[in-house]
Design an enzyme around this catalytic site. Structure first.
Site, PDB file in Angstrom:
ATOM      1  N   TRP A  64      79.802  72.125  31.716  1.00 45.64           N
ATOM      2  CA  TRP A  64      81.026  72.875  31.858  1.00 45.64           C
ATOM      3  C   TRP A  64      81.251  74.092  32.747  1.00 45.64           C
ATOM      4  CZ3 TRP A  64      79.783  77.781  30.671  1.00 45.64           C
ATOM      5  CH2 TRP A  64      78.678  78.066  29.845  1.00 45.64           C
ATOM      6  N   ASN A  65      79.990  74.480  33.062  1.00 46.72           N
ATOM      7  CA  ASN A  65      79.786  75.864  33.848  1.00 46.72           C
ATOM      8  C   ASN A  65      80.497  75.917  35.352  1.00 46.72           C
ATOM      9  OD1 ASN A  65      77.277  74.336  34.297  1.00 46.72           O
ATOM     10  ND2 ASN A  65      76.408  76.433  35.012  1.00 46.72           N
TER      11      ASN A  65
ATOM     12  N   LYS B 286      80.710  61.443  33.217  1.00 42.49           N
ATOM     13  CA  LYS B 286      81.094  62.214  31.940  1.00 42.49           C
ATOM     14  C   LYS B 286      81.157  63.714  31.995  1.00 42.49           C
ATOM     15  CE  LYS B 286      79.601  63.604  27.680  1.00 42.49           C
ATOM     16  NZ  LYS B 286      80.478  64.900  27.961  1.00 42.49           N
TER      17      LYS B 286
ATOM     18  N   ASP C 109      81.886  67.483  30.896  1.00 45.05           N
ATOM     19  CA  ASP C 109      82.255  68.274  29.631  1.00 45.05           C
ATOM     20  C   ASP C 109      83.590  68.337  29.447  1.00 45.05           C
ATOM     21  OD1 ASP C 109      82.638  70.822  27.897  1.00 45.05           O
ATOM     22  OD2 ASP C 109      80.465  70.350  27.537  1.00 45.05           O
TER      23      ASP C 109
ATOM     24  N   GLY D  16      72.146  69.888  33.380  1.00 47.36           N
ATOM     25  CA  GLY D  16      72.379  70.555  32.001  1.00 47.36           C
ATOM     26  C   GLY D  16      71.154  71.028  31.540  1.00 47.36           C
TER      27      GLY D  16
ATOM     28  N   GLU E 247      69.059  68.520  37.387  1.00 46.15           N
ATOM     29  CA  GLU E 247      68.815  70.045  37.517  1.00 46.15           C
ATOM     30  C   GLU E 247      69.064  70.701  36.123  1.00 46.15           C
ATOM     31  OE1 GLU E 247      71.637  73.575  38.679  1.00 46.15           O
ATOM     32  OE2 GLU E 247      71.278  72.230  40.452  1.00 46.15           O
ATOM     33  N   LEU E 248      68.058  71.443  35.658  1.00 44.35           N
ATOM     34  CA  LEU E 248      67.662  71.601  34.415  1.00 44.35           C
ATOM     35  C   LEU E 248      67.932  73.163  34.200  1.00 44.35           C
ATOM     36  CD1 LEU E 248      65.287  69.244  33.361  1.00 44.35           C
ATOM     37  CD2 LEU E 248      67.716  68.848  33.345  1.00 44.35           C
TER      38      LEU E 248
ATOM     39  N   GLU F  40      66.101  81.326  28.198  1.00 48.01           N
ATOM     40  CA  GLU F  40      67.187  81.553  29.062  1.00 48.01           C
ATOM     41  C   GLU F  40      68.390  81.724  28.503  1.00 48.01           C
ATOM     42  OE1 GLU F  40      69.483  78.781  32.413  1.00 48.01           O
ATOM     43  OE2 GLU F  40      68.734  77.649  30.680  1.00 48.01           O
TER      44      GLU F  40
END
Length: 535
Positions: A175-176, A199, A201, A250, A272-273, A404
Site C-alpha cells: 500500500w505504501n 494484486k 493492496d 512487502g 523486496e522485503l 522495523e
C-alpha cells in the site's frame, strides 16, 4: 507520556490553500466506473482515506475463481502481445511516460488520498515511474536483442542467446507506494512481452487502477494487464499459485511464504522485503546538509518506505551539533492533509501503523530512551497522524532498536569511529539501503563498499541510488531476492535460451580420427584456445 515534548513543541500544521480539491471532487462515481471497467470481481470491498478515515469508493472484490479467470484472459492476451515487435512494445512505455507527466495531478490526488502522504512525497512516485518508463522504453530493445557468444569451437560453433517472456507475471503490491511499486515494477515485464496479473493492496487500489487505465490509453492491450482486488490471504496465494513468475514487495515474513510457494512450483520470484536502514554521519560531514538529508531520509512518506532510515550512527565528536540541527528541522516540519504542495509530512496509513509506532516509542521511553523531537500522536490533524520523532539513548533490548518500525521514528546512536559505525550498521538481519555522509567522496565510497546493503547513498538518503535506474536495486540478507532496475530488472522477466549451430565438423570423431586421436586433437585445441586467450 513520559519524555513527550509537550504542546509548545508540537509540529506546525500546514495551511490549506483556497480552492483545494476534496475527496468527493476527486473520487467520483464516473471515475470509479472508468477505472474498474473489465476488472474481475464478484464481490465488493471499500477503500478509505487515512486523512479522515472516510470511505472513498467501493471496488470489485475478487474470489479465487475470479483470479483464475483473470489469469486465463491474461494468458490469451500474452500470446498475442509477445508477437508485437519489442520496439512497438517500448513505444507504449514512452507514450505512457508522456501521459503520466501530463496528467500527474490526477494520480497525485489519488496517491495522497489513499496513502495519506504529503504531495511532494507522492511526486517521488511520479518521478520514479517516469524514469523507469523512459529507461525501459529507450533500452528494452538492447536488453532483449539476441546476443552472439563464442561457441565451443570458434568458427565451427555459432551460439546465440535469445530472451523469451516468461508468460504471465503474478505481482503482489503493498500500500505504501501504490504507483511506483505497482506499474513501476510492471513496465519491464510488459516490454519484455509478458502479461501481468496484479494484486494491489485494497486500500491503495485506485492508484493502481488509474495506472492501468493510463497504460491502456498508451496502447497496452487491456487483457494483458489484469487487476484482482481482495483480502491478502484469499487473493494473494492464488496469484502466487498461477503466475509463471512472481514479483512481491512487502514484509519479510510474507516474502518467505511467497518464496516457498513459488519454489514448490519451480517458478522464479523476486522479493523486496523489510529494512532497518542505517545512516552514518562521519566526523567530517557537512552537518547542515546531513541534517537536511536526514529529514528527507527518515520522514519521507511518514517513514513508510522500505528504504527510509530508522537508525542514525553519528560520530561522537559531531553528535551534539548534528542532533541540534536535525531536531530543529524536525520540529519545524509542517503536517497537513491538503491535496496540494506545502506540507512536509502527511499521515500514517492506518490504525495498525499508528499502533506500531506508539508501541515502539512508548516502550523505548519506558526503558530509558529520551524523545528529542516528536513522540506524540496528532488526532487534531487526522486520526493516524504522528509527529516525526527522534529518539536518543536507545539500547538493544528496546524493540525500536532492531524491529522495523515503518513509521516516522529514528534512533540516534553515538560511535567513536567509522569502523564502529560500519559494524553496528551491518549488525542486522536486514540489508536493503544505507546512507553515508562525509565531505570526502572517496572516503564515503570506501565506507559504502563495506556496508552489506543492496544500495548505499553517499550524501543522500535513498533517492540517488533508487533513481539511478540503469543500476540494480534490491536487498541483501532478509531484505529480499532479486533486483529491480537495470538489466536485472527486465531480464528477470525473461527465460534465456541458448541456440548453438554446429557447422562443418561434428562434436565427435571425424575425418578418419578414432577416439584416441580425437581426444588428442581436442586437447591440443583446448591448449591453443587458452594460449589465444579465448573465453
Amino acid at each position: 507520556m513520559t519524555g513527550a515534548t509537550g504542546t509548545p513543541g508540537l509540529n506546525p500544521v500546514a495551511p490549506t490553500p483556497e480552492g483545494v480539491r476534496t475527496a468527493a471532487d476527486v473520487v467520483t462515481p464516473e471515475l470509479v466506473a472508468q477505472l474498474t471497467k473489465g476488472v474481475a470481481g464478484s464481490g465488493s470491498t471499500a477503500v478509505h482515506t487515512p486523512f479522515t478515515g472516510e470511505k472513498l469508493a467501493d471496488l470489485p472484490e475478487a474470489t479465487p475463481e475470479d483470479v483464475h479467470k483473470a489469469f486465463e484472459q491474461a494468458r490469451a492476451a500474452q500470446v498475442v502481445w509477445a508477437q508485437v515487435p519489442v520496439r512497438q512494445r517500448a513505444a507504449v512505455l514512452l507514450r505512457f511516460h508522456d501521459l503520466l507527466l501530463e496528467r500527474q495531478a490526477e494520480v497525485l490526488d489519488l496517491i495522497q488520498l489513499e496513502t495519506g502522504k504529503a504531495r511532494l512525497h507522492a511526486h517521488e512516485e511520479v518521478q520514479a515511474v517516469a524514469v523507469a518508463a523512459r529507461h525501459y522504453g529507450r533500452g528494452a530493445a538492447a536488453y532483449l536483442r539476441p546476443k552472439r557468444h563464442t561457441g565451443a569451437i570458434p568458427t565451427l560453433t555459432r551460439v546465440t542467446e535469445l530472451r523469451h517472456p516468461r508468460g504471465v507475471v503474478g505481482q503482489i503490491v503493498p500500500w505504501n507506494y501504490p504507483l511506483e511499486l505497482s506499474v513501476g515494477d510492471a513496465l519491464p515485464a510488459f516490454v519484455a512481452g509478458n502479461a501481468v496479473v496484479m494484486k494491489p493492496d485494497t486500500e491503495s487500489a485506485l492508484t493502481a487502477l488509474w495506472a492501468r487505465d493510463l497504460l491502456i490509453e498508451a496502447g497496452l492491450p487491456a487483457e494483458a494487464f489484469q487487476v484482482v482486488i481482495g483480502a491478502g490471504p484469499v487473493v494473494g496465494p492464488e496469484v502466487v499459485r498461477r503466475g509463471d513468475y512472481v514479483s512481491f514487495t512487502g514484509s519479510t515474513r510474507t516474502g518467505r511464504e511467497v518464496a516457498q510457494s513459488a519454489a514448490a512450483r519451480l517458478v522464479g520470484v523476486s522479493l523486496e522485503l523489510g529494512g532497518k536502514n542505517a545512516m552514518l554521519v562521519l566526523d567530517d560531514a557537512d552537518l547542515d546538509k546531513a541534517a537536511a538529508g536526514a529529514v528527507r531520509a527518515c520522514f519521507s512518506s511518514a517513514g513508510q518506505l522500505c528504504i527510509s532510515i530508522e537508525r542514525l550512527y553519528v560520530h561522537e565528536s559531531v553528535a551534539d551539533a548534528f542532533l541540534e540541527r536535525f531536531a530543529a528541522r524536525t520540529r519545524a516540519m509542517r503536517l497537513g492533509t491538503a491535496l496540494a504542495y506545502g506540507a512536509d509530512m502527511g499521515s500514517l496509513a492506518g490504525e495498525r501503523q499508528l499502533e506500531a509506532v506508539k508501541r515502539h516509542v512508548e516502550e523505548a521511553v519506558a526503558k530509558g530512551a529520551k524523545i528529542v523531537a516528536g513522540g506524540v500522536a496528532r488526532p487534531d490533524i487526522g486520526p493516524y497522524f504522528y509527529e516525526p520523532t527522534i529518539l536518543d539513548g536507545v539500547e538493544a533490548p528496546m524493540a525500536v532498536c532492531n524491529e522495523e518500525t515503518f513509521g516516522p521514528v529514528v534512533s540516534v546512536y553515538r560511535v567513536k569511529d567509522e569502523d564502529e559505525a560500519i559494524l553496528l550498521a551491518n549488525a542486522t538481519p536486514y540489508g536493503l539501503n544505507a546512507s553515508v555522509w562525509t565531505k570526502d567522496g572517496r572516503r564515503g565510497r570506501a565506507v559504502a563498499a563495506r556496508l552489506r546493503t543492496g544500495t548505499v547513498n553517499v550524501n543522500e538518503g535513498y533517492a540517488a541510488a533508487y533513481g539511478s535506474v540503469q543500476s540494480p536495486m534490491g536487498g541483501m540478507k532478509d531484505s529480499g531476492l532479486g533486483r529491480r532496475h537495470g538489466s536485472e530488472g527486465i531480464l528477470k522477466y525473461t527465460e534465456a535460451q541458448t541456440v548453438a549451430h554446429q557447422r562443418l565438423l561434428p562434436m565427435a570423431p571425424s575425418l578418419g580420427m578414432d577416439d584416441e586421436k580425437y581426444a588428442a586433437f581436442m586437447s591440443r585445441s583446448l591448449r591453443l584456445m587458452k594460449a589465444f586467450r579465448l573465453r
